[in-house]
Design an enzyme around this catalytic site. Sequence first.
Site, PDB file in Angstrom:
ATOM      1  N   SER A 140       0.835  -1.197   0.000  1.00  0.00           N
ATOM      2  CA  SER A 140       0.000   0.000   0.000  1.00  0.00           C
ATOM      3  C   SER A 140       0.876   1.255   0.000  1.00  0.00           C
ATOM      4  O   SER A 140       1.600   1.489  -0.960  1.00  0.00           O
ATOM      5  CB  SER A 140      -0.961  -0.044   1.195  1.00  0.00           C
ATOM      6  OG  SER A 140      -1.922   0.969   1.117  1.00  0.00           O
ATOM      7  N   ASP A 176      -4.901   8.420  -0.499  1.00  0.00           N
ATOM      8  CA  ASP A 176      -5.039   8.874   0.878  1.00  0.00           C
ATOM      9  C   ASP A 176      -5.388  10.356   0.984  1.00  0.00           C
ATOM     10  O   ASP A 176      -5.083  11.147   0.098  1.00  0.00           O
ATOM     11  CB  ASP A 176      -3.743   8.618   1.650  1.00  0.00           C
ATOM     12  CG  ASP A 176      -3.357   7.154   1.651  1.00  0.00           C
ATOM     13  OD1 ASP A 176      -4.268   6.306   1.516  1.00  0.00           O
ATOM     14  OD2 ASP A 176      -2.161   6.854   1.766  1.00  0.00           O
ATOM     15  N   HIS A 216      -4.544  -0.504  -4.430  1.00  0.00           N
ATOM     16  CA  HIS A 216      -5.971  -0.716  -4.119  1.00  0.00           C
ATOM     17  C   HIS A 216      -6.871  -0.276  -5.275  1.00  0.00           C
ATOM     18  O   HIS A 216      -7.983   0.216  -5.054  1.00  0.00           O
ATOM     19  CB  HIS A 216      -6.384   0.053  -2.858  1.00  0.00           C
ATOM     20  CG  HIS A 216      -5.549  -0.222  -1.653  1.00  0.00           C
ATOM     21  ND1 HIS A 216      -5.565  -1.434  -1.003  1.00  0.00           N
ATOM     22  CD2 HIS A 216      -4.675   0.558  -0.961  1.00  0.00           C
ATOM     23  CE1 HIS A 216      -4.742  -1.381   0.036  1.00  0.00           C
ATOM     24  NE2 HIS A 216      -4.173  -0.194   0.070  1.00  0.00           N
TER      25      HIS A 216
END
Length: 234
Positions: free
Chosen positions: A123, A138, A160
């Site tokens: 990630s 994010d 993701h």
Amino acid sequence: MKNMLLMSGSKYKDTAYLVHTLPWLAQFLADYKGKKVAFVPYAGVRRSFDEYETAVKNALQSLELEIVSVHRGKQHRDIIEQADVIAIGGGNTFCLLKQMYEHDLLDAIRAKVNSGTPYFGWSAGANVAGSSIMTTNDMPITYPPSFNALNLFPHQINPHFISGKMQGHNGESREERLEEFLIVNPQSLVYAMPEGTALHIQGEQATVLGAQDILCFSEKMQLDTKAVNSTFNY
């Protein structure tokens, strides 16, 4: 020669923490049993560095590694320089990169990895291996001195990755967000990594691991699909 394992996330479907990564890591680190792994926990906003270190140690116990968080060092950089392997965990990419700058880790990590020290990250830990963090998912809850990252993989990474929109969601899709980035940065390449995927970087080649293809977007959202198990020059 660079040797990196960049993973989209710490879970896949209903698997427990880091479980789906264990076969990849067992092969990636086959020659490193008992060796020291410097772990960078800065992305873990909702847990302490101690808690994050413990979680990773427990999840990777079967690999027989000596995992030490960089916060254990008088200077965090010392742990990096003493390590046989470098690992960076997921969480908030802005917090991660900000503290990497604050503790002067970027040059140290870059030098170690370019000289052959294995690197693995998931990630946010995959994000910062790329050229910048401008394609993270994010929220910018803090502000690093620069968006420029390690540039060990000299392109953008979007972990993701999920295609399309969920029913009832009226915001931009991931493709639309990446299109915005490529309009402003038309010379860039963005590697969109769905859940359960990874890139194994060896020198100037990358191999796609996992259950899904990785998508490479370029100017005007031109798509180059990198098939599972394929190897390509990047």
